[in-house]
Design an enzyme around this catalytic site. Structure first.
Site, PDB file in Angstrom:
ATOM      1  N   GLY A 116       0.803  -1.198   0.003  1.00  0.00           N
ATOM      2  CA  GLY A 116      -0.035  -0.028   0.037  1.00  0.00           C
ATOM      3  C   GLY A 116       0.801   1.210   0.231  1.00  0.00           C
ATOM      4  O   GLY A 116       1.876   1.247  -0.477  1.00  0.00           O
ATOM      5  N   SER A 117       0.259   2.340   0.458  1.00  0.00           N
ATOM      6  CA  SER A 117       0.874   3.962   0.339  1.00  0.00           C
ATOM      7  C   SER A 117       2.142   4.000   1.205  1.00  0.00           C
ATOM      8  O   SER A 117       3.056   4.939   0.824  1.00  0.00           O
ATOM      9  CB  SER A 117      -0.156   4.695   0.798  1.00  0.00           C
ATOM     10  OG  SER A 117      -1.320   4.851  -0.086  1.00  0.00           O
ATOM     11  N   VAL A 118       2.431   2.909   1.926  1.00  0.00           N
ATOM     12  CA  VAL A 118       4.008   3.228   2.436  1.00  0.00           C
ATOM     13  C   VAL A 118       4.879   3.016   1.463  1.00  0.00           C
ATOM     14  O   VAL A 118       6.088   3.545   1.426  1.00  0.00           O
ATOM     15  CB  VAL A 118       4.180   2.302   3.690  1.00  0.00           C
ATOM     16  CG1 VAL A 118       3.386   2.698   5.044  1.00  0.00           C
ATOM     17  CG2 VAL A 118       4.101   0.739   3.480  1.00  0.00           C
TER      18      VAL A 118
END
Length: 721
Positions: free
Chosen positions: A327-329
């Site tokens: 995801g966005s990490v």
């Protein structure tokens, strides 16, 4: 008449000749047999062999004992020398029932009085006398019997107690065992050593079956020795009879990079989240990014290696054996690649909300977006569409080259068995687009930690490691710690500062997704993540508010980071709070501890080791705490201590408060002057829900002093510098 007598004499003469002939034959036969025996004895006496077997050697073997001298398996310690896994011995009790079993003194080696034996054994074994008697009186004849699980795993103290009873026929056999004194403590990292049976030698020994116990099995195991000596008819060793001796070589000791204080605290916080929100799985890891030393690491589900409780549901090491879409990490990597390749233009604008790639529509987490915004807001707002545009500006070839530099799709080689490499879908424009925000790419936790380490080393990745050093049994260091750089620097020092500046903006309340992670004025930087979970039945992703892998990565200090925390929580089944609140209940207490550590506030010269106060009266505990320079805070109105906030063996600074719990009603103390760590101790023991505002020390609380509190009570606390 004369004719008849003559005939009779003739018959007698024949009979005499027959007896003489038979007698002669028997004499010759006996003589031949005697000669054979004499010849055989002479042969044996001269050659000393029978059927190719040397009689002298066989005789010696009857009176020789070949004894295996077991090597001690090496211990595993934390970085401060606290034992995490150590060698021990266990005993199994059994009873000989066969009445023919007697010793050389003609004394019974079998159970004589079964009722009395059962009564005595019941004093030690967790069985009633009636249950033991049931074992001693089997339905079918048996030479010996055991007592089920109750007779296994006895300690030396239990064995000695039974031996003192002098019960005929009660015997023991000894097995090596592994002691894990801290219970649930980085269980999948430390691993497990279990008894293994060698068919060739017929012996049992300990062998690593998972984690570092398995990876370093040969290092820890050592090598058994042996001793050959003479024994008498009673099987006792005769004096000065050792023939051959080979000393055992004990195993080497392994010191971990893990810090017990951080690890214990991490386990406590993760257990809280597991109980409160029941996620499918969780991981958390703390690392010194400068060196790659892992300071704490855990997962849920987990198990207790001492009791084996929970093992059937948590045999997989999620840190390396499970892969997931981050995801966005992952935008940390994308931004670094774009900035370093000259494709990040923070002052240019784009339309947020959605973007179409090859006929597929990609949405922001806020479907309507934020209008026409600059790329400088794409990272703090965690805008998927912004990063699709950034990936397109880079181009697939450039982006793919940076993914290789970050070693995505390659093993880290950490010293944990079964590491899975993950996968990368990069065949079409839509594949390439979604990788920019961490979908369509599968990684393991250690791969992400390795990539994040570049933030502290001006773009140079450092391999995560769990072992600080290896020593021989005498304590001499055989191999020390070495920082291991991975590949070449992925990006420049200037690029690292661009990424860190964006991570600091994530904490911004106006545009950031991570303001909840701010800790007063402390210097930290973060990135949040919410990754969809692929539908296991095929086709797209799961729906529903909790069907995500929620994550956060944080570093400190923000401008020149050294320490990193990375937490993932998959599918909370009791999602009574927003994901960021769930994650922050681990992140903020752990980051606070790390900041304290980084500021070197724990002076070793004034540090004390927390004693075990559980079971003591409060008066006894207070007296001991005062001697150590600790200030005891009692929660409850009864006298006996049932729990303490800091575990025994943990080092804390002299002068600190130590919270203990007793039975009875809990009332709210006067919190004025308390620090954030005191509040965490109070919340951990009581289960109250604290809302902390401000920084410094407590100067106001929402509940009156001495008001009754219980688990779940909400208290607002205001701190002031």
């Amino acid at each position: 008449m004369k004719k008849h007598i003559s005939k009779l004499n003739l018959q007698k003469s024949k009979a005499r000749r027959y007896r003489f002939t038979v007698g002669r034959f028997l004499q010759v036969a006996v003589a031949l047999v005697f000669l054979v025996f004499v010849g055989r004895f002479l042969y044996i006496g001269i050659s000393k062999t029978v059927n190719g077997q040397n009689l002298r050697q066989r005789t010696e073997q009857l009176y020789m004992r070949n004894q295996v001298l077991k090597a001690t398996r090496g211990n595993i310690y934390d970085r401060n020398g606290l034992a995490v896994a150590q060698d021990t011995h266990q005993y199994t009790v059994y009873a000989i029932l066969d009445k023919s079993s007697i010793n050389y003194k003609n004394k019974p080696e079998h159970v004589v009085n079964k009722a009395e034996t059962a009564q005595k054994l019941a004093e030690v074994l967790p069985l009633s006398a009636q249950q033991i008697l049931h074992y001693l009186e089997p339905q079918h004849a048996a030479f010996q019997v055991q007592f089920g699980g109750a007779g296994n795993g006895l300690t030396k103290a239990q064995k000695d107690k039974i031996v003192k009873m002098k019960l005929p026929g009660i015997k023991f056999f000894e097995t090596q065992a592994r002691l894990y004194p801290n219970g649930n403590f980085a269980s999948h990292v430390v691993g497990l050593a279990s008894p293994k049976y060698d068919k060739k030698s017929g012996r049992q020994s300990l062998g690593g079956t998972m984690g570092l116990e398995a990876w370093y099995d040969k290092v820890l195991a050592g090598k058994d020795g042996y001793q050959v000596s003479s024994v008498d008819a009673a099987n006792y060793q005769t004096p000065n009879s050792v023939q051959t001796y080979q000393a055992p070589k004990d195993g080497k000791n392994v010191y971990l990079t893990i810090d017990s204080q951080l690890q214990e605290y991490l386990e406590t916080r993760m257990s809280y989240v597991q109980k409160a929100y029941n996620p499918v799985s969780m991981t958390a890891i703390v690392e010194d990014m400068k060196t790659g030393k892992v300071l704490a690491a855990s997962q849920r589900p987990t198990f207790n290696p001492q009791t084996k409780q929970g093992m059937s549901k948590s045999y997989r090491n999620i840190l390396v054996q499970d892969t997931f879409e981050p995801g966005s990490v992952f935008k940390v990597l994308t931004l670094a690649a774009a900035a370093n390749s000259g494709n990040y233009h923070p002052n240019q604008y784009y339309n947020s909300g959605s973007v179409t790639v090859n006929g597929s529509v990609i949405h922001d987490w806020q479907p309507r977006g934020w209008g026409n915004i600059p790329f400088s807001q794409a990272f703090p707002r965690s805008s998927n569409t912004g990063f699709v545009h950034i990936e397109q500006q880079m181009g697939a070839k450039t982006w793919r080259s940076y993914l290789r530099k970050f070693h995505i799709g390659q093993k880290t080689g950490v010293t944990l068995p079964g590491e899975q490499v993950g996968l990368l879908a990069f065949n079409s424009p839509i594949d390439q687009a979604v990788t920019s925000f961490g979908q369509g790419v599968n990684v393991n936790v250690m791969q992400m930690m390795q990539a994040f380490s570049s933030l502290a080393n001006n773009g140079q990745m450092v391999k995560p490691q769990f072992v600080d050093k290896i020593t021989d049994p005498n304590g001499k260091t055989i191999s020390g710690y070495q920082v291991k750089n991975v590949g070449q620097p992925v990006y420049s020092k200037e690029t690292a500062q661009v990424v860190l500046a964006n991570m600091r903006r994530v904490l911004n309340k106006r545009i950031g997704t991570g303001s909840v992670y701010q800790i007063g004025n402390e210097s930290i930087a973060v990135k949040t993540g919410t990754a969809q979970i692929a539908n296991p039945k095929g086709g797209g992703y799961l729906k529903g508010d909790s069907n995500y892998t929620f994550s956060v990565v944080g570093v400190t200090p923000a401008k020149h980071p050294r320490y990193c925390i990375y937490i993932t929580v998959k599918q909370p089944r009791h999602m009574s709070k927003p994901a960021e609140v769930i994650l922050s209940s681990i992140f903020k207490p752990m980051m606070t501890r790390i900041i304290l550590m980084s500021k070197n506030q724990l002076n070793e010269s004034t540090a004390v080791t927390i004693p075990d106060l559980v079971g003591q009266s409060y008066a006894q505990a207070e007296k001991l705490a005062n001697k150590l320079g600790l200030r005891l805070v009692k929660l409850g109105n009864e006298g006996k201590i049932t729990a303490q906030a800091y575990p025994k063996g943990q080092k804390e600074q002299s002068g600190k408060r130590l919270f203990v719990l007793t039975g009875g009603e809990i009332t709210c103390p006067n919190m004025k002057g308390w620090k954030i760590d005191d509040l965490h101790q109070f919340a951990d023991l009581t289960g109250v829900k604290l809302e902390v505002k401000g920084t410094g020390t407590v100067h106001a609380q929402s509940i009156a002093v001495n008001a009754a509190v219980k688990s779940g009570t909400k208290i607002t606390v205001k701190l002031k510098e």
